[in-house]
Design an enzyme around this catalytic site. Structure first.
Site, PDB file in Angstrom:
ATOM      1  N   ASN A   9       0.877  -1.167   0.000  1.00 22.28           N
ATOM      2  CA  ASN A   9       0.000   0.000   0.000  1.00 22.28           C
ATOM      3  C   ASN A   9       0.916   1.220   0.000  1.00 22.28           C
ATOM      4  O   ASN A   9       1.484   1.566   1.028  1.00 22.28           O
ATOM      5  CB  ASN A   9      -0.891  -0.036   1.255  1.00 22.28           C
ATOM      6  CG  ASN A   9      -1.746   1.205   1.383  1.00 22.28           C
ATOM      7  OD1 ASN A   9      -1.801   2.039   0.478  1.00 22.28           O
ATOM      8  ND2 ASN A   9      -2.422   1.336   2.521  1.00 22.28           N
ATOM      9  N   LYS A  11       0.173   4.215  -0.294  1.00 19.99           N
ATOM     10  CA  LYS A  11      -0.462   5.414   0.294  1.00 19.99           C
ATOM     11  C   LYS A  11      -0.197   6.622  -0.612  1.00 19.99           C
ATOM     12  O   LYS A  11      -0.119   6.455  -1.831  1.00 19.99           O
ATOM     13  CB  LYS A  11       0.003   5.616   1.736  1.00 19.99           C
ATOM     14  CG  LYS A  11      -0.204   4.336   2.560  1.00 19.99           C
ATOM     15  CD  LYS A  11      -0.116   4.536   4.028  1.00 19.99           C
ATOM     16  CE  LYS A  11      -0.357   3.198   4.730  1.00 19.99           C
ATOM     17  NZ  LYS A  11      -0.369   3.305   6.179  1.00 19.99           N
ATOM     18  N   HIS A  94      -9.821   1.380   4.105  1.00 26.31           N
ATOM     19  CA  HIS A  94      -8.597   1.493   4.915  1.00 26.31           C
ATOM     20  C   HIS A  94      -8.888   2.421   6.094  1.00 26.31           C
ATOM     21  O   HIS A  94      -9.644   3.382   5.970  1.00 26.31           O
ATOM     22  CB  HIS A  94      -7.452   2.039   4.052  1.00 26.31           C
ATOM     23  CG  HIS A  94      -6.130   1.980   4.757  1.00 26.31           C
ATOM     24  ND1 HIS A  94      -5.761   2.903   5.716  1.00 26.31           N
ATOM     25  CD2 HIS A  94      -5.112   1.092   4.676  1.00 26.31           C
ATOM     26  CE1 HIS A  94      -4.565   2.572   6.187  1.00 26.31           C
ATOM     27  NE2 HIS A  94      -4.146   1.483   5.572  1.00 26.31           N
ATOM     28  N   GLU A  96      -7.277   4.753   7.355  1.00 21.86           N
ATOM     29  CA  GLU A  96      -6.990   6.169   7.101  1.00 21.86           C
ATOM     30  C   GLU A  96      -8.140   6.818   6.340  1.00 21.86           C
ATOM     31  O   GLU A  96      -8.456   7.988   6.544  1.00 21.86           O
ATOM     32  CB  GLU A  96      -5.661   6.295   6.327  1.00 21.86           C
ATOM     33  CG  GLU A  96      -4.474   6.027   7.243  1.00 21.86           C
ATOM     34  CD  GLU A  96      -3.240   5.466   6.559  1.00 21.86           C
ATOM     35  OE1 GLU A  96      -3.154   5.513   5.315  1.00 21.86           O
ATOM     36  OE2 GLU A  96      -2.352   4.965   7.271  1.00 21.86           O
ATOM     37  N   GLU A 166      -6.023  -4.944  10.015  1.00 15.97           N
ATOM     38  CA  GLU A 166      -4.984  -3.973  10.357  1.00 15.97           C
ATOM     39  C   GLU A 166      -5.344  -3.254  11.656  1.00 15.97           C
ATOM     40  O   GLU A 166      -6.141  -2.310  11.639  1.00 15.97           O
ATOM     41  CB  GLU A 166      -4.845  -2.934   9.237  1.00 15.97           C
ATOM     42  CG  GLU A 166      -4.463  -3.524   7.900  1.00 15.97           C
ATOM     43  CD  GLU A 166      -3.842  -2.474   6.987  1.00 15.97           C
ATOM     44  OE1 GLU A 166      -2.724  -2.733   6.520  1.00 15.97           O
ATOM     45  OE2 GLU A 166      -4.441  -1.415   6.762  1.00 15.97           O
ATOM     46  N   GLY A 172       1.923   2.086  10.757  1.00 14.77           N
ATOM     47  CA  GLY A 172       2.902   3.166  10.649  1.00 14.77           C
ATOM     48  C   GLY A 172       3.571   3.520  11.974  1.00 14.77           C
ATOM     49  O   GLY A 172       4.222   4.548  12.095  1.00 14.77           O
ATOM     50  N   SER A 212       2.788  -2.312  10.192  1.00 13.61           N
ATOM     51  CA  SER A 212       4.229  -2.378  10.441  1.00 13.61           C
ATOM     52  C   SER A 212       4.871  -3.722  10.095  1.00 13.61           C
ATOM     53  O   SER A 212       5.834  -4.134  10.741  1.00 13.61           O
ATOM     54  CB  SER A 212       4.540  -1.999  11.896  1.00 13.61           C
ATOM     55  OG  SER A 212       4.103  -0.687  12.163  1.00 13.61           O
TER      56      SER A 212
END
Ligand code: PGA
Length: 248
Positions: A9, A11, A94, A96, A166, A172, A212
């Site tokens: 991903n 991003k 996702h 985010e 996730e 992250g 991560s």
């Protein structure tokens, strides 16, 4: 036996020319016929990435899409456009996007339907916050994400879907969930799919872990019985991604 699927991903990283360079750099490193390899790149990089990945084992995916085929939706990209561009996968929901762009379980479900309608495989993300984990409601929260996300999706479609677990606190942050935590939730998600559908769908659907993941943690994570690969952010932009794909 489920085939592992390892997706990067990217991003909001890489300009179109940087995307071409990165695909070219990673192409020889991510060769592994035993694994499905997907690069989910920014919308503006999709065409260049598809072109550059031609002839390799890399499939290109998008990071989001809208749930209408066309129309007055300024700034959005439709599943028709993605399919026409040769896109095989799309990340949906996702964390985010849920946090910053108001995605809900309901919009994710609409997008799931559209992705299947146009032959694009959804990678549907779910995962709890640190607070939810501490409150002991991890599985309740994720079961709701999965149940609403898959509402009215047929068994045949669900069998081909990918779910990415996730935990938000691991994205992250450099804090990977422990192998046991990741396996436990991925197993719980598979049980939830068995409840919604049946054992054959639960057996077929692929469930990734994300948060991560790096070259050191990948081998143990991907060896778990209910973890069918990973959704990888930061480490997918580096040559390390080749090690993750060739984790064995
Ligand atoms: P990370 O991101 O690997 O950088 O934690 C994973 C993701 O958000 O998909």
């Amino acid at each position: 036996m489920r085939k592992k699927i390892i997706a990067g991903n990217w991003k909001m990283n890489q300009t179109p020319s940087e995307a071409v360079d990165l695909v070219n750099t990673l192409k020889p490193l991510v060769k592994n016929e035993e694994v499905d390899v997907v690069f989910c790149v920014p919308a503006i990089d999709l065409l260049a990435a598809v072109e550059t990945a031609k002839g390799s084992n890399i499939q290109i995916g998008a990071q989001n899409m809208y749930f209408e085929d066309k129309g007055a939706y300024t700034g959005e990209i439709s599943p028709v456009m993605l399919a026409a561009a040769g896109i095989k996968y799309v990340i949906l929901g996702h964390s985010e996007r849920r946090e910053y762009f108001a995605e809900t379980n309901e919009t994710v479900n609409k997008k799931m339907h559209k992705a299947f309608e146009h032959g694009i495989t959804p990678i549907m993300c779910c995962g709890e916050t640190l607070e939810q984990r501490e409150q002991g409601v991890t599985m309740d929260f994720i079961r709701q994400q999965v149940k609403v996300g898959f509402l009215n999706i047929t068994s045949e479609q669900a069998k081909t879907a990918v779910i990415a677990y996730e935990p938000i606190w691991a994205i992250g942050t450099g804090k990977t969930a422990t192998t046991e935590q990741a396996q436990e939730v991925c197993k719980g998600i598979r049980m939830c799919i068995a409840e919604i559908y049946d054992a054959s769908v639960a057996e077929a659907i692929r469930i990734q872990y994300g948060g991560s993941v790096n070259a050191e943690t990948a081998p143990e994570l991907f060896a778990q019985p209910d973890i069918d690969g990973g959704l990888v952010g930061g480490a997918s932009l580096k040559p390390d991604f080749g090690k993750i794909v060739n984790y064995k």
